[in-house]
Structures are given as C-alpha cells and as structure tokens.
Design a protein around this motif. Structure first.
Motif, PDB file in Angstrom:
ATOM      1  N   THR A   2      87.526 106.619  37.946  1.00  0.00           N
ATOM      2  CA  THR A   2      87.302 106.438  36.507  1.00  0.00           C
ATOM      3  C   THR A   2      85.946 107.009  36.125  1.00  0.00           C
ATOM      4  O   THR A   2      84.958 106.791  36.812  1.00  0.00           O
ATOM      5  CB  THR A   2      87.290 104.934  36.158  1.00  0.00           C
ATOM      6  N   LEU A   4      82.965 106.639  34.288  1.00  0.00           N
ATOM      7  CA  LEU A   4      82.287 105.556  33.576  1.00  0.00           C
ATOM      8  C   LEU A   4      81.176 106.095  32.693  1.00  0.00           C
ATOM      9  O   LEU A   4      80.265 106.728  33.195  1.00  0.00           O
ATOM     10  CB  LEU A   4      81.671 104.574  34.585  1.00  0.00           C
ATOM     11  N   PRO A   5      81.230 105.838  31.382  1.00  0.00           N
ATOM     12  CA  PRO A   5      80.089 106.246  30.564  1.00  0.00           C
ATOM     13  C   PRO A   5      78.923 105.312  30.855  1.00  0.00           C
ATOM     14  O   PRO A   5      79.083 104.107  30.814  1.00  0.00           O
ATOM     15  CB  PRO A   5      80.593 106.054  29.129  1.00  0.00           C
ATOM     16  N   VAL A   7      74.362 104.815  31.034  1.00  0.00           N
ATOM     17  CA  VAL A   7      73.144 105.161  30.310  1.00  0.00           C
ATOM     18  C   VAL A   7      72.683 106.593  30.600  1.00  0.00           C
ATOM     19  O   VAL A   7      72.072 107.237  29.774  1.00  0.00           O
ATOM     20  CB  VAL A   7      72.048 104.124  30.636  1.00  0.00           C
ATOM     21  N   LEU A   8      73.047 107.123  31.778  1.00  0.00           N
ATOM     22  CA  LEU A   8      72.654 108.496  32.108  1.00  0.00           C
ATOM     23  C   LEU A   8      73.312 109.496  31.161  1.00  0.00           C
ATOM     24  O   LEU A   8      72.772 110.553  30.891  1.00  0.00           O
ATOM     25  CB  LEU A   8      73.065 108.811  33.547  1.00  0.00           C
ATOM     26  N   LEU A 120      63.401  96.220  37.314  1.00  0.00           N
ATOM     27  CA  LEU A 120      64.631  96.890  37.751  1.00  0.00           C
ATOM     28  C   LEU A 120      65.171  97.856  36.702  1.00  0.00           C
ATOM     29  O   LEU A 120      66.091  98.611  36.978  1.00  0.00           O
ATOM     30  CB  LEU A 120      65.719  95.841  38.036  1.00  0.00           C
ATOM     31  N   PRO A 122      64.852 101.023  33.764  1.00  0.00           N
ATOM     32  CA  PRO A 122      64.115 102.299  33.760  1.00  0.00           C
ATOM     33  C   PRO A 122      62.954 102.349  32.768  1.00  0.00           C
ATOM     34  O   PRO A 122      62.348 103.401  32.597  1.00  0.00           O
ATOM     35  CB  PRO A 122      65.200 103.311  33.384  1.00  0.00           C
TER      36      PRO A 122
ATOM     37  N   ARG B  53      81.732 106.442  46.755  1.00  0.00           N
ATOM     38  CA  ARG B  53      81.947 106.064  45.347  1.00  0.00           C
ATOM     39  C   ARG B  53      83.233 105.253  45.215  1.00  0.00           C
ATOM     40  O   ARG B  53      84.246 105.562  45.819  1.00  0.00           O
ATOM     41  CB  ARG B  53      82.036 107.317  44.480  1.00  0.00           C
ATOM     42  N   ARG B 100      66.980 103.735  38.985  1.00  0.00           N
ATOM     43  CA  ARG B 100      67.151 102.485  38.223  1.00  0.00           C
ATOM     44  C   ARG B 100      68.156 102.659  37.089  1.00  0.00           C
ATOM     45  O   ARG B 100      68.864 101.727  36.729  1.00  0.00           O
ATOM     46  CB  ARG B 100      65.795 102.003  37.696  1.00  0.00           C
ATOM     47  N   GLN B 101      68.218 103.878  36.521  1.00  0.00           N
ATOM     48  CA  GLN B 101      69.215 104.141  35.473  1.00  0.00           C
ATOM     49  C   GLN B 101      70.633 104.098  36.034  1.00  0.00           C
ATOM     50  O   GLN B 101      71.573 103.805  35.316  1.00  0.00           O
ATOM     51  CB  GLN B 101      68.972 105.515  34.846  1.00  0.00           C
ATOM     52  N   SER B 102      70.758 104.386  37.317  1.00  0.00           N
ATOM     53  CA  SER B 102      72.080 104.460  37.937  1.00  0.00           C
ATOM     54  C   SER B 102      72.586 103.119  38.430  1.00  0.00           C
ATOM     55  O   SER B 102      73.729 102.996  38.839  1.00  0.00           O
ATOM     56  CB  SER B 102      72.030 105.406  39.151  1.00  0.00           C
ATOM     57  N   THR B 105      71.586  95.730  38.886  1.00  0.00           N
ATOM     58  CA  THR B 105      71.228  94.916  40.057  1.00  0.00           C
ATOM     59  C   THR B 105      71.175  93.442  39.699  1.00  0.00           C
ATOM     60  O   THR B 105      70.616  93.070  38.676  1.00  0.00           O
ATOM     61  CB  THR B 105      69.855  95.370  40.602  1.00  0.00           C
ATOM     62  N   ALA B 177      74.209  98.444  30.978  1.00  0.00           N
ATOM     63  CA  ALA B 177      74.094  99.901  30.824  1.00  0.00           C
ATOM     64  C   ALA B 177      75.291 100.648  31.409  1.00  0.00           C
ATOM     65  O   ALA B 177      75.255 101.865  31.534  1.00  0.00           O
ATOM     66  CB  ALA B 177      72.810 100.389  31.486  1.00  0.00           C
ATOM     67  N   LYS B 178      76.332  99.922  31.742  1.00  0.00           N
ATOM     68  CA  LYS B 178      77.517 100.506  32.399  1.00  0.00           C
ATOM     69  C   LYS B 178      77.110 101.405  33.567  1.00  0.00           C
ATOM     70  O   LYS B 178      77.500 102.580  33.641  1.00  0.00           O
ATOM     71  CB  LYS B 178      78.351 101.315  31.403  1.00  0.00           C
ATOM     72  N   PRO B 180      77.000 103.177  37.194  1.00  0.00           N
ATOM     73  CA  PRO B 180      78.101 103.473  38.128  1.00  0.00           C
ATOM     74  C   PRO B 180      78.023 102.655  39.420  1.00  0.00           C
ATOM     75  O   PRO B 180      79.018 102.448  40.072  1.00  0.00           O
ATOM     76  CB  PRO B 180      77.918 104.960  38.421  1.00  0.00           C
ATOM     77  N   GLU B 209      87.690  99.127  37.888  1.00  0.00           N
ATOM     78  CA  GLU B 209      87.208 100.015  36.817  1.00  0.00           C
ATOM     79  C   GLU B 209      86.449 101.216  37.382  1.00  0.00           C
ATOM     80  O   GLU B 209      85.989 102.067  36.627  1.00  0.00           O
ATOM     81  CB  GLU B 209      86.283  99.234  35.880  1.00  0.00           C
ATOM     82  N   GLY B 210      86.235 101.247  38.694  1.00  0.00           N
ATOM     83  CA  GLY B 210      85.612 102.422  39.302  1.00  0.00           C
ATOM     84  C   GLY B 210      84.173 102.241  39.737  1.00  0.00           C
ATOM     85  O   GLY B 210      83.535 103.196  40.185  1.00  0.00           O
ATOM     86  N   HIS B 211      83.621 101.038  39.568  1.00  0.00           N
ATOM     87  CA  HIS B 211      82.243 100.824  40.007  1.00  0.00           C
ATOM     88  C   HIS B 211      82.151 100.833  41.531  1.00  0.00           C
ATOM     89  O   HIS B 211      83.057 100.373  42.218  1.00  0.00           O
ATOM     90  CB  HIS B 211      81.741  99.455  39.534  1.00  0.00           C
TER      91      HIS B 211
END
Lengths: 289, 343
Positions: A2, A4-5, A7-8, A120, A122, B53, B100-102, B105, B177-178, B180, B209-211
């Motif tokens: 899937t 996933l949208p 924040v990146l 934690l 950004p 993944r 951290r954006q990815s 936690t 932040a959805k 991955p 959902e793919g996480h």
C-alpha cells in the motif's frame, strides 16, 4: 505494498512548517500555564511583596524625616529610593522567572516524560525553547505592567522618562537575559538537579548587580565582577531613564554593552544547547528523570 | 525504492559505568597500580538486522537485553558507539530529521503525552511538530480519534482517561504523520487484558494497511501472534532470527514438560537435573505459594516421566499436576539462553 501518504510526501514549506510548530508549542505552553491558575495570583502578589521588604527596610534606615536621603541621592543621583529599588528588583525577578520557566522548561518536559516525544519529531529542537521564550515574554510583559501600575497607585511613585526608551532598554536586555536562560536550560538537560543552580545564579545577580543599592558601595573586586554581568547595565540604564529622565545619548553606552552581551549569551546559549543535546544522545540521558 | 525498511549494520552501543562502579573497580585494582580505563557496559553488541517493508518484526528479550537501546538508536534518541543503521533509506547519524519523519515511535506509553491537554490538543500539537499543515492535521486527528474510538472523549483532559485510553492517544501520536515505519516499544505493558487485546488488534490492522512495524516485547504469546519474523536478543546480541515457526522447529524434536509440585525444596532441583535426557530446567514462582512450577525439556518424555515421578514423590513432596506441551517461543528462548524470559 500500500502506498501510504506520509509527512515525507506533504513537502510543506519548511520555514512555514517550523513557524506552525512554534505556534503549537506556544499554545501548548500557554494551555499548561492557564490550567495551573495560581500563577495569576503570583503575578499580582510578587511585584508588590518582593520590593516592599527592601523599601520598608530602607524607610526605617532613612531615619526620622528621612534625613539619610541626601546621602542616598549623592550616591545614586535620585531621592526616589522606592523607584530605585523597584527597578532593581524588577530586573532581578525577570531573570529569576526566566531561569525558573525557560531554564527549567526542558527539565519539566523530562520529568513529565514528554521530552522524548518532542525529540522524536522532526521539529527543530531549538524551537521548543523559542516557544517557551515567547510565552515567557508575554508573562513578563504583564509582570512589568503590573509592577509599574501597583507602585504608581499604591505607593504614588512617579516614573518619568521616555517610555519608548524604556521599551528599547528592555528589548536590548532581552537577548542577554534569555541567552542566560537558554544556557541554563541546556545545562539542566545534563545536570538534572537545577534548583541549587538557580539559587546560585539569582543570588549572584542580587549581590553583584546592585538590585537595591548602588554598585559604588561594593568592594573593588566585587565592582570588577559586576562589570561582567549584563543585568548591571540594564538596571543602571532603566534607572537612569525612569528616575533621572536620561535621554538616549546618556544611556547609549550601556545599551551598546547590553547588545554585545546579548550577542555573546545567545551564541553561548545556542552552542550549549547543541552540545548538551549531542552529549545527552551519547549518554542516553534525554529520557532519564 | 530499497525494499528494506530498516537495516542495522554492526550496531553497537556502549555506556560508561557510573562513578560508584568505577570506584569499586579502582578499589579492586589496588592503590599503586596504574589507573584503568572507566568500565564500559555494552548494551547492544554488534547487531546486524534487516527488516523488510510491510513486515511486523518482533524483537524479543528479557529486561536489559538491549531491545529498547536498539529502538532508541533507530529513532535517533541515542547515538551509536559504532556501526550504523538505515531507516527508510536514511542514515541515522547523517539524516536524523528524515529518519524521524519516516518513523512513528511509541516509547514509555502513557507518560509520553500531556495529561493537562485534551486528547485532541495532544494530537494537534504533535501533528504540528511533524510539520503537518493545520488543515490536514485536523482531518487526520479526526480519523485517528474515530479509529481509536475516542471521539466522544476527545475534548477531555488526558488526566481523566483510563490507562488504556492514554495508550491509545500515545499510539495515535505515533500514527499522526502516517509514517511508513512504526517502532513500538512494549506497547501492551501495563494494560489490562482487554486493552492489550485492542492494541494487538490495532497492530494487525496497521500491518494490513502496509506499515512496517518493529515491536519489542517480553510477552512471548504477543510476539508469536503478531510477528512475521522474530529476533531473540540477549546480552545485546541477536541470538536467533526467523519466523515463529522456524524458531520453534529448532527444538521440535523436544517436548516440554510443565510440573506443579507441592513441598518443594531446593535440593530437588539438582535431583531432577540428574535424570538422564532432561535439560533446561527452569523453576518459576507459582500463583499458589504452596506450589512450585517447573518447566523442563526432554527428547523422550515416555522415558523421563516415570523417573520424574519416582524422584519427586519423596519426603513429603508431591507431583500435583503435569502437562506435556509442544515447544513455545519461551521454550526456544530457554533452550538458547538457559533462562526464562522474565528472569
């Protein structure tokens, strides 16, 4: 898999996003402040109580008919000893509040268990301190206004001088006072137990910056120390403006020195923060109580 | 795109021991001898790990094994002493912001959120810290509150929530932040059974959902239920890696016997250990203080049981209950380390 949208993929304007984060930090900090409502009471009481103790002592020492006033005038250039004490204690309380609130802001997060949650994300970590400073500035503005109003109406004290110049003096002192607060906040990340350090710093300011007495009464070596403290200059400049009616040229030198101190303390604050953050990441002490 | 969500390469984390330990160390060394270096504790000892993944990876180990230290390095809270890791293709030292954006936690559960803010205020706050525009954040927060069944209580202060509700807000914070990749450190610790089951259901939903999810736990059943693959960590090293089935197959030829014994005394442990074909004996505290729980492994239960009964039923000691079971992940752990997971 899937798609996933996240924040990146949002790619917001980094500066706007950071400003939005600072706005959220301010709101969060403000909500915490108003949800502990006793601070309002403190804000009304402390500006009155703290200088009052010194003022009443001075009144008692001035003797009958206040015969010691000419001696005080000779040392300070003004008869207005109440105003003199109020300005000194106001700057002391400003630094004191900054040490407690900005200086301990990260430590409070650490004790609450939320510092790691912030770390934690950004967000630029320094933004957390900027948010804290902004909330503090509003509180301090209110504190200063309350101080002047209470002494104006309860003690009939008349402050003179150009209000714009008073604001300029406060603004020029801002980087020094908050730079010290940021340095303090950074050290506390590592030292943890900061209360004794706060007491030390504010005691130092109390003695060396002449909050209730002229620096001229200090022994020589203490006078030398006081020259290295920015609070000495802001107290002197604001006293000159509000009690003697000094114009810009008369306080220009003090304001320039304050700007220099402000630059130095802000740089020290930023590097102390960066260094302590790195050190904490190495030692794993970010989340430790 | 790289198919690895997380890749750790020879990841090491060492901590300097506290001064008291150093003083003890110096004392033992003697006054006139040359001062030794400060003693070092190795929490993570050269971990190599690849998490693909979309998979749920369980990192399983006892307290102090290095699970949380590993997670803390991956999420950039801790700097590795040596080695490195890539998260979503970003290097943890050189690209910490992108890392951290990815990530979403979850550490320290209910204490990681603000109790003096409402659930909604918490999520809006953390959304802003993840640089999500306010308009998008509002929509996302509504979705999360609905998913967590907290919409009705969203505007109450968190301090009024139950532990399970606080944990749901903490998980929502990680999801806001959805990201991955999700790192969940002991997500069901301290929760009541119903709340723990809800969290486990949620983890399965997030996987669908793919996480990618890295989960640490010391609950064997949880790791078994949720994980596609499991890494067993002990003393900072990964000592076994595979699917739950592969790990259990390692001791498939063995049987596990659980005993409940009344009148237990310490010497009996040595007596049982001397029975041929019996190994990995673990003594556990029973729920009933008058009974002792024993777990042991054997390749031939038919031969071992008569001998066990003979040796146990002596001097007022009685075998009260006995079960022969298929090996669980806990037995795999015991087989590998010689100790129970909660030791």
């Amino acid at each position: 898999m899937t798609n996933l949208p996240n924040v990146l993929n949002l790619k917001p304007n980094r500066l706007l996003a950071e400003l939005n984060a600072i706005r959220a930090i301010v709101i969060k900090q403000w909500l915490h402040t108003v949800r502990y409502p006793t601070w309002v009471l403190q804000l009304l009481i402390w500006p009155l109580i703290f200088p009052a103790a010194y003022i009443l002592t001075a009144r008692a020492f001035a003797g009958p008919e206040q015969i010691a006033l000419p001696v005080f005038n000779a040392a300070t250039g003004t008869d207005n000893y109440i105003g003199y004490i109020v300005i000194g204690t106001l700057i002391w309380m400003w630094q004191n509040i900054v040490l407690w609130n900005v200086g301990l802001s990260l430590r409070e997060e650490q004790l609450r268990g939320t510092l790691e949650s912030n770390w934690l994300t950004p967000v630029w970590r320094f933004s957390l301190l900027i948010g804290s400073i902004l909330v503090q500035t509003v509180t301090i503005f209110f504190f200063i206004a309350v101080t002047f109003l209470e002494y104006r109406f309860l003690f009939q004290i008349h402050f003179q001088g150009n209000i714009g110049l008073v604001i300029l003096a406060f603004a020029v002192a801002f980087p020094s006072i908050y730079g010290i607060g940021i340095t303090f906040a950074s050290l506390v990340l590592r030292i943890k137990e900061a209360n004794s350090l706060v007491h030390f710093v504010r005691g130092f300011v109390m003695i060396f910056c002449g909050i209730t007495f002229p620096i001229s009464v200090l022994p020589g070596w203490m006078k030398s120390v006081s020259q290295w403290l920015p609070q000495t200059y802001v107290i002197r400049a604001i006293r000159e403006i509000t009690l003697v009616g000094a114009d810009f040229n008369m306080v220009k030198q003090d304001l320039l020195i304050l700007l220099g101190f402000g630059f130095i303390w802000m740089v020290i604050g930023y590097f102390a923060f960066t260094f302590m953050d790195r050190l904490s990441r190495r030692s794993g002490s970010i989340g430790q109580y | 795109m790289n198919n690895n969500a997380i890749e750790a390469i020879q990841l090491v984390k060492q901590f300097k021991q506290k001064k008291s330990k150093k003083a003890e160390f110096d004392k033992k060394r003697g006054f006139f001898q040359k001062k030794a270096a400060q003693p070092i504790f190795t929490a993570v000892d050269g971990i190599d790990l690849v998490i693909h993944r979309g998979e749920v990876f369980g990192l399983l180990g006892p307290n102090g094994a290095g699970k949380s230290t590993t997670i803390r390095m991956l999420c950039t809270l801790l700097e590795p002493t040596s080695g490195t890791a890539f998260v979503n293709g970003f290097e943890i030292r050189k690209q910490p912001t992108q890392v951290r954006q990815s990530l979403g936690t979850l550490l320290a559960g209910e204490r990681s959120i603000y109790w003096k803010l409402t659930g909604r205020e918490n999520l809006m706050y953390f959304a802003a810290l993840y640089h999500i525009p306010t308009r998008v954040a509002k929509q996302r927060v509504e979705e999360l509150l609905k998913l967590m069944e907290l919409t009705d209580r969203a505007d109450e202060m968190v301090e009024k929530y139950s532990t399970g509700m606080k944990q749901r807000i903490a998980i929502s914070k990680a999801l806001v932040a959805k990201p991955p990749i999700l790192l969940f450190d002991e997500p069901t610790l301290g929760l009541d059974p119903q709340a723990a089951r809800n969290v486990r259901d949620l983890i399965l939903k997030l996987k669908s959902e793919g996480h990618t999810i890295l989960l640490t736990t010391h609950y064997m059943e949880e790791a078994d239920l949720l994980s596609d693959r499991i890494g067993i960590i002990d003393k900072g090293k990964i000592i076994a890696l595979g699917t739950p089935e592969q790990l259990k197959e390692q001791i498939q030829q063995k049987e596990v016997i659980h005993l409940e014994i009344s009148g237990w005394f310490e010497q009996l442990e040595h007596v049982i250990k001397e029975i041929p074909g019996i190994d990995h004996l673990i003594v556990k505290e029973g729920e009933n203080s008058s009974l002792q729980n024993i777990s042991l492994q054997t390749v031939n239960s038919r031969a071992a049981i008569p001998l066990l009964i003979d040796k146990v039923n002596v001097n007022g000691t009685h075998l009260v209950n006995m079960n022969i079971l298929k090996p669980s992940l806990e037995d795999v752990f015991i087989n590998l380390t010689g100790k129970a997971l909660r030791d």
